[in-house]
Design a protein around this motif. Sequence first.
Motif, PDB file in Angstrom:
ATOM      1  N   ALA A 352      -8.084  47.154   9.568  1.00  0.00           N
ATOM      2  CA  ALA A 352      -8.354  45.846   8.949  1.00  0.00           C
ATOM      3  C   ALA A 352      -9.574  45.929   8.025  1.00  0.00           C
ATOM      4  O   ALA A 352      -9.576  45.402   6.904  1.00  0.00           O
ATOM      5  N   GLN A 353     -10.556  46.646   8.522  1.00  0.00           N
ATOM      6  CA  GLN A 353     -11.773  46.768   7.709  1.00  0.00           C
ATOM      7  C   GLN A 353     -11.495  47.498   6.404  1.00  0.00           C
ATOM      8  O   GLN A 353     -11.957  47.085   5.334  1.00  0.00           O
ATOM      9  N   VAL A 355      -8.783  47.740   4.813  1.00  0.00           N
ATOM     10  CA  VAL A 355      -8.020  46.902   3.898  1.00  0.00           C
ATOM     11  C   VAL A 355      -8.931  45.908   3.213  1.00  0.00           C
ATOM     12  O   VAL A 355      -8.885  45.705   1.990  1.00  0.00           O
ATOM     13  N   LYS A 356      -9.789  45.307   4.046  1.00  0.00           N
ATOM     14  CA  LYS A 356     -10.675  44.294   3.492  1.00  0.00           C
ATOM     15  C   LYS A 356     -11.594  44.913   2.438  1.00  0.00           C
ATOM     16  O   LYS A 356     -11.781  44.356   1.346  1.00  0.00           O
ATOM     17  N   GLN A 359      -9.834  45.560  -0.722  1.00  0.00           N
ATOM     18  CA  GLN A 359      -9.510  44.327  -1.439  1.00  0.00           C
ATOM     19  C   GLN A 359     -10.755  43.782  -2.159  1.00  0.00           C
ATOM     20  O   GLN A 359     -10.686  43.361  -3.327  1.00  0.00           O
ATOM     21  N   ASP A 360     -11.879  43.834  -1.437  1.00  0.00           N
ATOM     22  CA  ASP A 360     -13.117  43.341  -2.050  1.00  0.00           C
ATOM     23  C   ASP A 360     -13.443  44.134  -3.301  1.00  0.00           C
ATOM     24  O   ASP A 360     -13.813  43.572  -4.344  1.00  0.00           O
ATOM     25  N   ASP A 363     -11.252  43.116  -5.989  1.00  0.00           N
ATOM     26  CA  ASP A 363     -11.552  41.763  -6.487  1.00  0.00           C
ATOM     27  C   ASP A 363     -12.735  41.766  -7.428  1.00  0.00           C
ATOM     28  O   ASP A 363     -12.765  41.064  -8.431  1.00  0.00           O
TER      29      ASP A 363
END
Lengths: 464, 143
Positions: A352-353, A355-356, A359-360, A363
């Motif tokens: 999860a980390q 992926v996050k 994504q950040d 972004d």
Amino acid sequence: MSAAAARPLVTVQSLESDMATDGAAANSVPLPDVMRAAIRPDIVTFVHGQISKNARQPYAVSNRAGHQTSAESWGTGRAVSRIPRVAGGGTHRAGQGAFGNMCRGGRMFAPTKIWRRWHRQVNVTQKRHAVVSAIAASAVPSLVLARGHKIEEVPELPLVVSDAAEAVEKTSAALKVLKQIGAHPDAEKAKDSQAIRAGKGKARNRRYVSRKGPLVVYGNEGAKLVKAFRNIPGVEIAHVSRLNLLKLAPGGHLGRFVIWTKYAFEKLDSIYGTFDKVSEKKNGYVLPRAKMINADLARIINSDEVQSVVKPIKKEVKKAPLKKNPLKNLNVMLKLNPYAKAAKRMALLAEAQRVKAKQDKLDKKRKPITKIITYFCCLSMHLRFWVYLYFIGSLLLVSQSRASLMQPGWKLPCPVYLSHSVICLLQEEASAINSASKSWYKTMISDSDYTEFENFTKWLGASQ
Amino acid sequence: MATVPGQLIWEIVKKNNSFLVKEFGNGTASVKFSKEPNNLYNIHSFKHSGLANKKTVTIQPGKDQTVVLATTKTKKQNKPSTLLNKSVMKKEFHRMAKAVSNQVCDNYYRPDLKKAALARLSVVHRSLKVAKSGSKKRNRQSS
């Protein structure tokens, strides 16, 4: 093992002709040991098979059959097969094949010979064992019934009749005797079953067949009984000292229905001996012993001696559980490897980390222009054209004045339709894009390691 | 008469006897029936056999809509004419069923035959009802 008192008694059936003088005691005979001997259907089948070959008459084909010609082969070159052919001429027979089993009128393959081994020898003890077994089987009602005799009305097995039966002279009297002792249904069955044989045997002097009825065994030589009983269909007679296995176990099947006279019954002991006593008539012969003295399995199993040592019955049957795949089923995996839960949890969190973080990062690099785009889409074509123009214009303006970065407050001529906020937004967007593209340009240069680019631009004289 | 034990008799009789009927196929494919009178299911097996058991139960149709219940006496194994305790029943079905189950299991005679006995009773009883119409089926178990 067998004192006379221990042996069960068999009552003698009395006939009408008997004097009614006997008391109950005189009317019973102890059971001879023969009837207790081991019943061995395997021995009986074997011996019966062997013995029944002993009455055969030889048959064979004529010695000279098929060879009463002087035939010779014509050899090759005559356009005929090489079989020996009959010599001579003037008749059909001339030139026909001869001598071969395939030829018409030739000798058969392997002509049967009279010196075939027709008879069989059987050991005396085996023959005696078979007879003894057959006698013992004739005393068991189940076996006699199983063989097919009708003994439902017989008062007792083994069936012993008083000696008055031996004096019976007339066949009609004999029939009456049978009726009195309940043997008539069996004789009747035999009479009713007379039929013509199926098959070629009927043309070979074996025309009729019928079932077997009772076998009457007598003890005194020359008893009148023989002549009286012999004409009754199905009934056969035998003398005690000459009991024939082929009569006692017809077809090799145990359990012929036997009617004994008292005299014959009493003689059995002396003829066959007992388990301890040697036979008087058969030199040195003792009755055969069974492998198991007590063959009653049910009683043995349920006896105290056995039951007291036996383990208790397993009522609950353990069933193996269905195997579940630990790779698919989490609980089963945890049973095998408890750490798997923690490991999985860590893996999930790490994922999860990751992926996050990705994504950040993305972004940050891509700032979405959501406001303008949505606004843009709402406008009419006409307005869109103007916004587009203005946007490009501002881009150009911004790029032109790169040296001196964005000065807020400069104005472009623009139509009235576009509101002020929109204009500001557009200008902001344009400048953001511009700065992003500038930094990208810089990284491109530095990435390509082209350090002399600055010099290059000087040569070109381009003033950017 | 030192009784030849049932197991021995069964070993001798099980391969071949005059009551054995093999139907529907050859070799191991056939079903084995048995025509002997003391067999409740008419199946050729040790448990149901009327030849190999000391205690047997038999239920047959009698004359005129009666049912005959008979059990073998254990002490008279070698006296075929007096071997059976016969009782002729002409009651209504429930009474007969009670009588049968009393004789067979409640007095511990042959409790493992209870179901078979009751089943046979109902079949025999029903066959008697239909006796009027149609062709009579020959009772192959005779006796």
